[in-house]
Design an enzyme around this catalytic site. Sequence first.
Site, PDB file in Angstrom:
ATOM      1  N   ASP A   1      61.424  22.424  49.284  1.00  0.00           N
ATOM      2  CA  ASP A   1      60.999  23.664  49.948  1.00  0.00           C
ATOM      3  C   ASP A   1      62.089  24.152  50.900  1.00  0.00           C
ATOM      4  O   ASP A   1      62.455  23.456  51.853  1.00  0.00           O
ATOM      5  CB  ASP A   1      59.702  23.354  50.718  1.00  0.00           C
TER       6      ASP A   1
ATOM      7  N   MET B   1      62.088  18.855  52.739  1.00  0.00           N
ATOM      8  CA  MET B   1      62.479  20.145  53.320  1.00  0.00           C
ATOM      9  C   MET B   1      63.982  20.329  53.136  1.00  0.00           C
ATOM     10  O   MET B   1      64.775  19.487  53.572  1.00  0.00           O
ATOM     11  CB  MET B   1      62.158  20.202  54.813  1.00  0.00           C
TER      12      MET B   1
ATOM     13  N   HIS C   1      51.712  28.279  47.426  1.00  0.00           N
ATOM     14  CA  HIS C   1      52.196  27.510  48.579  1.00  0.00           C
ATOM     15  C   HIS C   1      51.873  28.290  49.860  1.00  0.00           C
ATOM     16  O   HIS C   1      52.303  29.437  50.028  1.00  0.00           O
ATOM     17  CB  HIS C   1      53.699  27.284  48.455  1.00  0.00           C
TER      18      HIS C   1
ATOM     19  N   SER D   1      55.884  30.638  47.779  1.00  0.00           N
ATOM     20  CA  SER D   1      55.417  30.619  49.168  1.00  0.00           C
ATOM     21  C   SER D   1      54.942  31.996  49.593  1.00  0.00           C
ATOM     22  O   SER D   1      55.718  32.953  49.654  1.00  0.00           O
ATOM     23  CB  SER D   1      56.537  30.153  50.098  1.00  0.00           C
TER      24      SER D   1
ATOM     25  N   MET E   1      52.573  22.850  59.082  1.00  0.00           N
ATOM     26  CA  MET E   1      53.640  22.615  60.057  1.00  0.00           C
ATOM     27  C   MET E   1      52.993  22.721  61.429  1.00  0.00           C
ATOM     28  O   MET E   1      53.230  23.674  62.179  1.00  0.00           O
ATOM     29  CB  MET E   1      54.763  23.640  59.854  1.00  0.00           C
TER      30      MET E   1
HETATM   31  C1  DX5 Z   1      59.649  27.109  55.704  1.00  0.00           C
HETATM   32  C2  DX5 Z   1      58.498  27.083  54.739  1.00  0.00           C
HETATM   33  C3  DX5 Z   1      58.853  27.518  53.372  1.00  0.00           C
HETATM   34  C4  DX5 Z   1      59.356  28.932  53.293  1.00  0.00           C
HETATM   35  C5  DX5 Z   1      60.354  28.971  52.191  1.00  0.00           C
HETATM   36  O1  DX5 Z   1      59.272  26.519  56.881  1.00  0.00           O
HETATM   37  O2  DX5 Z   1      57.973  25.768  54.628  1.00  0.00           O
HETATM   38  O3  DX5 Z   1      57.793  27.300  52.450  1.00  0.00           O
HETATM   39  O4  DX5 Z   1      58.350  29.891  53.047  1.00  0.00           O
HETATM   40  O5  DX5 Z   1      60.960  30.197  52.174  1.00  0.00           O
HETATM   41  P1  DX5 Z   1      62.319  30.445  51.394  1.00  0.00           P
HETATM   42  O6  DX5 Z   1      62.067  30.112  49.947  1.00  0.00           O
HETATM   43  O7  DX5 Z   1      62.574  31.872  51.652  1.00  0.00           O
HETATM   44  O8  DX5 Z   1      63.357  29.525  51.998  1.00  0.00           O
HETATM   45 ZN    ZN Z   2      56.486  25.371  52.976  1.00  0.00          ZN
END
Ligand code: DX5
Ligand code: ZN
Length: 216
Positions: free
Chosen positions: A175, A137, A33, A8, A68
């Site tokens: 994720d 999620m 991502h 990400s 999102m």
């Molecule tokens: C959160 C995002 C993730 C985030 C994950 O809303 O969708 O993709 O970047 O970050 P980590 O791996 O740090 O939890």
């Molecule tokens: Zn994400």
Amino acid sequence: MSRLVSPSMLSANFLHLEKDIEMINQSEADWFHLDVMDGMYVPNISFGLPVIQQIKKKAEKPLDVHLMIEKPERYIDDFKNAGADILTVHLEASTHLHRTIQAIKAAGMKAGVALNPHTNVSLLDDVLVDLDMVLIMSVNPGFGGQNFIPQAIHKIKKLHNQIESLGARTLIQVDGGVDDKNAAELYHAGADCLVAGSYVFKSADPMAAISKLKKA
Ligand code: DX5
Ligand code: ZN
């Protein structure tokens, strides 16, 4: 069953984005991502179309765009034009989800649907065969660096069984809070693709961190 890793970019260093893009290009990662947040669907605001357009110029791997945002159907063609290869929308954010999925595919992208921690996977039963990917999620969306919610494992197993029983080819992505400690269990539960932000970018050796996730 695949073992894909999609770092990400939310946790990348935006002062030298090109360097981080090059690192992903050279690494064993499969996708980029990209987390787009609108400050309405989630409390945070991240980045949008102009940043994705720039990333597309340097990225040598598919762009996995996680929207999102509220009513994501408004922006399907814009994200296609910016360079998205996979477009994931939230079930909770799109009223006519079936139509949205068809529109993403008609625009020439792979279609994904994301589920928040409180959303039951059975709500996707009637669209599962149409989907290229489901994103489970494992944190509440909006921020990187949160703690993994263990209930996600149960959801992945349930979804994996449902996909198998339908004979569908839908990938399962997970994720939020993914690291080298939970990666093996996630793959074992049926996840095909791990997203990781802080675990990769806060690591002293991000390429080695990606490699660890691939081989978990
Ligand atoms: C959160 C995002 C993730 C985030 C994950 O809303 O969708 O993709 O970047 O970050 P980590 O791996 O740090 O939890
Ligand atoms: Zn994400």
